[in-house]
Design a protein around this motif. Sequence first.
Motif, PDB file in Angstrom:
ATOM      1  N   TRP A  68     -35.459  47.636  98.371  1.00  0.00           N
ATOM      2  CA  TRP A  68     -35.466  48.937  97.439  1.00  0.00           C
ATOM      3  C   TRP A  68     -34.792  48.012  96.056  1.00  0.00           C
ATOM      4  CZ3 TRP A  68     -36.953  54.129  95.923  1.00  0.00           C
ATOM      5  CH2 TRP A  68     -35.594  54.669  95.507  1.00  0.00           C
ATOM      6  N   GLU A  69     -33.619  47.050  96.326  1.00  0.00           N
ATOM      7  CA  GLU A  69     -32.642  47.087  95.501  1.00  0.00           C
ATOM      8  C   GLU A  69     -33.562  45.574  94.400  1.00  0.00           C
ATOM      9  OE1 GLU A  69     -29.741  48.672  94.674  1.00  0.00           O
ATOM     10  OE2 GLU A  69     -29.621  50.099  96.749  1.00  0.00           O
ATOM     11  N   LYS A  70     -34.340  44.746  95.330  1.00  0.00           N
ATOM     12  CA  LYS A  70     -34.389  43.558  93.972  1.00  0.00           C
ATOM     13  C   LYS A  70     -35.944  44.135  93.253  1.00  0.00           C
ATOM     14  CE  LYS A  70     -33.774  40.607  97.825  1.00  0.00           C
ATOM     15  NZ  LYS A  70     -34.398  39.870  98.987  1.00  0.00           N
ATOM     16  N   LEU A  71     -36.035  43.281  92.596  1.00  0.00           N
ATOM     17  CA  LEU A  71     -36.899  43.109  91.226  1.00  0.00           C
ATOM     18  C   LEU A  71     -36.984  44.231  90.331  1.00  0.00           C
ATOM     19  CD1 LEU A  71     -40.104  42.798  93.542  1.00  0.00           C
ATOM     20  CD2 LEU A  71     -39.167  41.020  92.389  1.00  0.00           C
ATOM     21  N   PHE A  72     -35.698  45.702  91.196  1.00  0.00           N
ATOM     22  CA  PHE A  72     -35.812  46.289  89.748  1.00  0.00           C
ATOM     23  C   PHE A  72     -34.466  46.479  88.774  1.00  0.00           C
ATOM     24  CE2 PHE A  72     -34.286  51.360  88.991  1.00  0.00           C
ATOM     25  CZ  PHE A  72     -35.824  51.791  88.821  1.00  0.00           C
ATOM     26  N   ASN A  73     -34.041  47.349  88.116  1.00  0.00           N
ATOM     27  CA  ASN A  73     -32.940  47.497  87.475  1.00  0.00           C
ATOM     28  C   ASN A  73     -33.661  48.685  86.498  1.00  0.00           C
ATOM     29  OD1 ASN A  73     -34.494  47.253  84.402  1.00  0.00           O
ATOM     30  ND2 ASN A  73     -34.324  44.794  86.076  1.00  0.00           N
ATOM     31  N   LYS A 210     -42.151  39.420  88.132  1.00  0.00           N
ATOM     32  CA  LYS A 210     -41.444  39.054  88.290  1.00  0.00           C
ATOM     33  C   LYS A 210     -41.354  38.498  90.464  1.00  0.00           C
ATOM     34  CE  LYS A 210     -36.269  39.844  88.889  1.00  0.00           C
ATOM     35  NZ  LYS A 210     -35.332  41.053  88.699  1.00  0.00           N
ATOM     36  N   ALA A 211     -42.592  39.242  90.820  1.00  0.00           N
ATOM     37  CA  ALA A 211     -42.123  38.914  92.339  1.00  0.00           C
ATOM     38  C   ALA A 211     -43.043  37.932  92.590  1.00  0.00           C
ATOM     39  CB  ALA A 211     -42.750  40.140  93.443  1.00  0.00           C
ATOM     40  N   ALA A 212     -44.128  37.131  90.966  1.00  0.00           N
ATOM     41  CA  ALA A 212     -45.092  36.233  91.520  1.00  0.00           C
ATOM     42  C   ALA A 212     -44.790  35.030  91.399  1.00  0.00           C
ATOM     43  CB  ALA A 212     -46.568  36.706  90.793  1.00  0.00           C
ATOM     44  N   THR A 213     -43.887  35.220  90.309  1.00  0.00           N
ATOM     45  CA  THR A 213     -43.139  34.213  89.988  1.00  0.00           C
ATOM     46  C   THR A 213     -41.838  33.426  90.590  1.00  0.00           C
ATOM     47  OG1 THR A 213     -42.321  35.424  88.177  1.00  0.00           O
ATOM     48  CG2 THR A 213     -44.362  34.143  87.504  1.00  0.00           C
ATOM     49  N   GLU A 214     -40.870  34.894  91.087  1.00  0.00           N
ATOM     50  CA  GLU A 214     -39.510  34.233  91.780  1.00  0.00           C
ATOM     51  C   GLU A 214     -39.606  34.041  93.294  1.00  0.00           C
ATOM     52  OE1 GLU A 214     -36.796  36.917  90.701  1.00  0.00           O
ATOM     53  OE2 GLU A 214     -37.122  36.226  87.825  1.00  0.00           O
ATOM     54  N   GLN A 215     -41.158  34.337  93.740  1.00  0.00           N
ATOM     55  CA  GLN A 215     -40.482  34.424  94.927  1.00  0.00           C
ATOM     56  C   GLN A 215     -41.905  33.664  95.647  1.00  0.00           C
ATOM     57  OE1 GLN A 215     -39.930  37.894  96.918  1.00  0.00           O
ATOM     58  NE2 GLN A 215     -39.094  39.013  95.892  1.00  0.00           N
ATOM     59  N   VAL A 342     -44.604  37.815 103.535  1.00  0.00           N
ATOM     60  CA  VAL A 342     -46.080  38.617 102.549  1.00  0.00           C
ATOM     61  C   VAL A 342     -44.943  39.941 101.741  1.00  0.00           C
ATOM     62  CG1 VAL A 342     -47.933  39.510 102.416  1.00  0.00           C
ATOM     63  CG2 VAL A 342     -47.721  37.928 103.947  1.00  0.00           C
ATOM     64  N   LEU A 343     -45.627  39.164 100.592  1.00  0.00           N
ATOM     65  CA  LEU A 343     -44.481  41.014  99.788  1.00  0.00           C
ATOM     66  C   LEU A 343     -46.103  42.187  99.892  1.00  0.00           C
ATOM     67  CD1 LEU A 343     -43.494  39.930  96.702  1.00  0.00           C
ATOM     68  CD2 LEU A 343     -42.602  40.601  98.595  1.00  0.00           C
ATOM     69  N   VAL A 344     -45.988  43.520 100.438  1.00  0.00           N
ATOM     70  CA  VAL A 344     -46.801  44.415 100.253  1.00  0.00           C
ATOM     71  C   VAL A 344     -46.702  45.399  98.772  1.00  0.00           C
ATOM     72  CG1 VAL A 344     -47.934  45.782 101.391  1.00  0.00           C
ATOM     73  CG2 VAL A 344     -47.108  44.408 102.405  1.00  0.00           C
ATOM     74  N   VAL A 345     -48.353  45.199  98.144  1.00  0.00           N
ATOM     75  CA  VAL A 345     -47.777  46.113  97.079  1.00  0.00           C
ATOM     76  C   VAL A 345     -49.134  47.508  97.531  1.00  0.00           C
ATOM     77  CG1 VAL A 345     -48.028  46.213  94.647  1.00  0.00           C
ATOM     78  CG2 VAL A 345     -47.139  43.518  96.277  1.00  0.00           C
ATOM     79  N   PRO A 346     -48.179  48.754  97.401  1.00  0.00           N
ATOM     80  CA  PRO A 346     -49.437  49.404  96.940  1.00  0.00           C
ATOM     81  C   PRO A 346     -50.081  49.836  96.525  1.00  0.00           C
ATOM     82  CG  PRO A 346     -47.977  49.994  98.761  1.00  0.00           C
ATOM     83  CD  PRO A 346     -47.058  48.983  98.293  1.00  0.00           C
TER      84      PRO A 346
END
Length: 827
Positions: A68-73, A210-215, A342-346
């Motif tokens: 919840w805290e990551k990737l969001f600003n 951001k998730a695709a490039t940084e993680q 794994v990152l899950v994206v609904p």
Amino acid sequence: MELSDGLLLQVNNGEQWCNRWKHPNDDSDRSTSPSVLRCVASTWKEGLLNRKRPFVGRCCHSCTPQSWEKLFNPSIPSLGLRNIIYINETHTRQRGWLARRLSYVLFVMERDVNKDMFTRNVVDNVLNNSRVESSIVEVATDLDAAASQPGQEHKAISKVKQKARAFLQEMVANISPAFIRLTGWVLLRLFNGFFWSIQIHKGQLEMVKKAATEQNVSMVFLPVHKSHIDYLLITLILFCHNIKAPHIAAGNNLSIPILSTLIRKLGGFFIRRKMEETGNGKKDVLYRSLLHAYTEELLRQHQFLEVYLEGTRSRSGKPSTARAGMLSIVVDTMCTGSIPDVLVVPVGISYDRILEGNYNSEQLGKPKQNESLWGIACGVFRMLRKNYGCVRVDFNQPFSLKEYLDSQRSRHIPPSVSLEHTLMPIIISAQPDAQLFEGQEEEQLNRELPNDILRRQLINNLAKHVLFTANKSSAIMSTHIVACLLLYRHRRGVALSKLVEDFFNMKEEILSRDFDLGFSGNSEDVVMRALHLLGNCVNVTSSANRNGEFTIAPSQTVPALFELNFYSNGLFHVFISDALIACSILSLQRELVAESESDQPPDGPSSLPLSQERLIRKAAGLSHFLINEVSVAPPCQTIYQVFHDAVSRLIQYGVLYVAEEDQEELSPSPTEEPWPKKFPEPLSWRSDEEDEDSDFGEEQRDRYLKVSVSAEHQEFFVFLQRLVSPVLEAYSGAAIFVHSLSQPMAESEYTQRLFRYLLTRTERGVAAYGESATHYLVKNTVKTFKELGVLKQRRENQVTTLELSSTFLPQANRNKLLQYILGFTLL
């Protein structure tokens, strides 16, 4: 669209349609006459449209607080929407006249897609996988034993390995960056003809990018499934944002000549829609191991996946039941340590109108037509001559699968309770809900689930959670609102000005509940475009009594009702908790009248005080009974809290109010939460996260509610009940039809006869809601009655037969089932 009184409207596009229908003296977005939605919400929603739209798609704070805290600003929501099919020179690196003329070509050529992004040596790596090698030996041993030729193991293994390689050649994707570029250009040009716009939220794509490039981990996209275009939409949007194209799990029904080659080049890989058994009745362990190893190899090489949990396109407009087969492979791959996370994206997808138009042929009981190249070519040609409005795609915030599983393992997960065990005492014995589960809680808490059952339940909960989240993030489209208003608010017709007014108030209500809209602009123009898209599903007449104003009514033909119901179901989830409370109030009022020794109260059932605890229990029971139709809450949220919030909301609107005799003793604050007697899961009142020392542990008094008798509030109350009425009518019809099952019958034959019975009721005008006879509802009633224990199934010679269970052989018990359903139904 049918036009009476000799009126002919020549409609070439949405603008001409809007201008032809506008009333010259009307102001835009005005609301001069009383409206139920404005009335119930005006006390707390003034200035609603002056605030920003809600930002949808955040991950679950309860299950994945770190994600919840990551990737969001805080700046993410302000990035706003973008129409991805609108391309000009500002989207390229070039400027000038030539850049304007070639902007689409320049745009796709500048996208970052190359061969190094994708897999290498997949087939060999899969065949060398230890799981696959073990299954090859197992199958070869069985073949060798069956052939009674010991000593031929090496030859048998070689034969099975060739078979495995052939399976893989049919399955694997072969992504071509050049073909992705070409397809991107073609789709951008074609979609500009099909759609007015394809909207995405730039903030959501910013988080995904951001998730695709940084993680440095794989991502799994899990969209809802509305149309065959879903596959192309996701790939196109990711391509436009320089995000690697995903490998798409596609059904082997699409594996047809030429088309299969194109799909593979775009990232599609084909899987069987059903894991068939081999000729000797055993599971096809070879195919299963190949699919598992191939998925593992994709994840190990940090590829992205796109999986449709529903397995097939939704024929109802609501999400279908999640099928967690592919998701279980992803979970198992991570749990074995092959990949760290794994990152899950609904993903939520909403259409003004699906390109398939409708699924009426299947809802009318006709078998699904197999896909063919000729059929697809004809479909594309038909699409070129039509416009399908707007599309909205919402990418949810990526969350860590590892974090989700760890958080679930730290909680107590009680065994699931069958529908039969939960509701049978209520239906047959009329046992009060409060007594039903007494003494079971301690037993549930003390039981530990075996590892295999715990694993399955974790995966099923994850699939339900993802599908609930994706559906909740899906934007509400203009056709959804118009179809819903015509079916359940103005079924007998409405003046155009009144329809526009109710549309305006409905969109305010939707926004206030933190759901987003897939449209913008003047309400009158939006309504015109929606009516244009709904086409023959609505009738338009001119009325001399209304100064020449048009009257809009839903067409009463069966196909039109089915299609309107499909689009209306797009906002079913927005009001479902309130609707179940409204139906439960109706049932509780009837129970109280039956229990009272005197005649009906002089002021009617509305004057009866209703126990809030009893009301919420009844709504929970109804939601459980309709478990194949509705999803009220994600697995991590308690049903009690959802329905308590719904009751509080109705009190805030004024539809319900605390009984006067309780005002001095009971605080009417909507935040006050009485402590209920607990249900076992899935009807548990209490969340696993509630602190043992919280105020929930203190006994609090129940409070009593009454229903407002004002016309505006009663209108909204009836609207909520009507939303669920087609479903309840289908189930009551099935409860009547079950009387005719005197001997065992094949399930397919029973389903077809039930469908013909409900359709005949509709065609003869007996059914109040013609949309209650859709084929998907018929199949769901059969499924529910099997889970409830009304029907008992047996499987012999690969044929499933149904018969009445011993409990429902007595006619009295079948009548009790019918009365239970009718108790919630608006008659």
